[in-house]
Motif scaffolding. Structure first.
Motif: not given
Length: 427
Positions: A212-232
């Motif tokens: 009953e004491k457990f909570r879940t927080l989302p893992l995060t990453v600052d995506a704006e610090g990464h420059g990649g976009t999906p590409r072929r």
């Protein structure tokens, strides 16, 4: 309160620093306090100048009775971050297999030889800082909590990010004592935080901590610090990427086995591996690579990319991948490399265990395979070679998903909800 990684990049340190940045950017007042050693980070270090539980003093107080008799004024200078940074460059022992007695000393709290290290930390938190909530980055620091609870009315929370991996490496007697101590100290915590429901379901019973004491927080990453976009894909070989610590438990050996299966089927493939390589794992790593590729691997087939020192360098490396896989042999509690891949527009293929199913099924950014099955991992990679549209669809889903459910804003909202804090705008 974040334990430094003794001179190496540590996923928990990186995430805690990003967590602090997200809260600060959102208008909260946050102090990131380093413990043991300074933090080694790939972006601006937000940690405080003052460091507690300095690694040298903790080690010496545990091992040398004569050191314990020295006045605190004589030994305090060894807690300076610059001193500890220099010491860390020469290597600091952080192998759990040898740290059982020191772990028990830490968990003994003020009833053991580390009392002179604990009392200044408690004074700082209870009298100087006086925050609304204190987050400890792992429950191995639980010995600090009972004396803090006696003087502090705010919330005390423990973040569990792989504590069982350390504890399971102790010899059975030390592990049993440590788990019993953690269970006792657990009564003084208001809540425990994990980044996946899977880990919460396992670590609570393993450490005797109430569900009953457990909570879940989302893992995060600052995506704006990464420059990649999906590409072929371009015209070059299909590139399987690995970015994590280069060690047995992260599945690098399993990765090589699967890549061997793939390479026997296809000539137009390449493996690029990056991440921190601890000196104790270097001989193992070199033997694995030699067995897989020979003493002089062809760079057209295998590249050891080293450990990038900045987010920009990391992003450049991950963007060179067509798919990322980190096939951990244990049930991963977090999975930060997955988020970093998605942030750069790269899909993933991961084992169906630990946090990975929650992450992949939540975003649609990759494929899941049977853990430990080299042929299944190779089959999944090959399916993406043969179906570029599918690979691109997975990349786009991950790229969008990491920004929707694993963003700094999502973590800030979840943190405020956890501690019952209103946003500054509504306060």
């Amino acid at each position: 309160m974040t334990a430094g990684g003794a001179g190496m990049f540590c996923g928990s340190c990186l995430h805690d620093n990003d967590w602090a940045r997200a809260l600060l950017d959102a208008g909260e007042d946050v102090t990131l306090v380093p413990l043991y050693t300074p933090l080694k980070l790939d972006r601006d270090d937000l940690s405080a100048d003052r460091l507690f539980f300095g690694g040298v003093n903790v080690y010496m107080r545990h091992h040398a009775s004569w050191w314990r008799r020295l006045p605190r004024a004589v030994t305090r200078w060894l807690d300076h971050p610059r001193v500890l940074d220099v010491v860390s460059r020469f290597g600091v022992e952080n192998d759990a297999a040898t740290l059982g007695p020191l772990t028990l000393t830490t968990l003994a709290g003020i009833n053991g030889p580390l009392r002179p290290e604990i009392e200044p930390l408690v004074d700082f938190l209870a009298d100087d800082l006086r925050p609304d909530a204190v987050f400890f980055s792992n429950v191995l620091l639980a010995g600090v909590v009972p004396p803090l609870r006696a003087r502090f009315d705010g919330q005390i929370l423990g973040v569990l990010q792989g504590d069982d991996l350390f504890l399971d490496a102790l010899d059975p007697a030390h592990r049993a004592e440590a788990v019993a101590a953690i269970a006792r100290h657990g009564e003084s915590f208001d809540a425990f935080v994990t980044h996946s429901a899977d880990y919460a379901s396992r670590i609570g019973p393993a450490l005797g901590l109430p569900a009953e004491k457990f909570r879940t927080l989302p893992l995060t990453v600052d995506a704006e610090g990464h420059g990649g976009t999906p590409r072929r894909r371009g015209d070059g070989p299909f590139t399987v990427g690995y970015f994590a610590r280069l060690c047995p438990e992260k599945g690098f050996g399993e990765l090589l086995d699967a890549f061997g299966v793939l390479h026997r089927r296809r000539d137009d493939v390449r493996l690029v591996a990056g991440g921190y390589l601890h000196p104790r794992d270097r001989r193992w790593f070199e033997r694995q690579v030699s067995d897989a590729f020979g003493d002089r691997p062809d760079s057209a087939v295998f590249v050891h990319a080293g450990s990038p020192d900045s987010v920009a360098e990391k992003s450049d490396l991950i963007r060179s991948f067509d798919v990322l896989s980190v096939p951990t042999v244990y049930r991963e509690p977090k999975g930060l490399p997955v988020l970093e891949a998605w942030a750069n527009g790269v899909p993933v293929v991961q084992p169906r265990h630990g946090a990975f199913p929650e992450m992949v099924e939540g975003s649609g950014g990759g494929l899941l395979v049977t853990p430990g099955d080299a042929a299944a991992l190779a089959d999944a990679w090959e399916s993406l070679i043969d179906d570029e549209d599918r690979r691109l669809t997975l990349a786009e889903a991950g790229h969008a998903g990491v920004r929707a459910t694993h963003s700094p804003a999502a973590l800030v909202a979840a943190t405020r909800n956890l501690v019952g804090a209103p946003s500054p705008a509504s306060a």
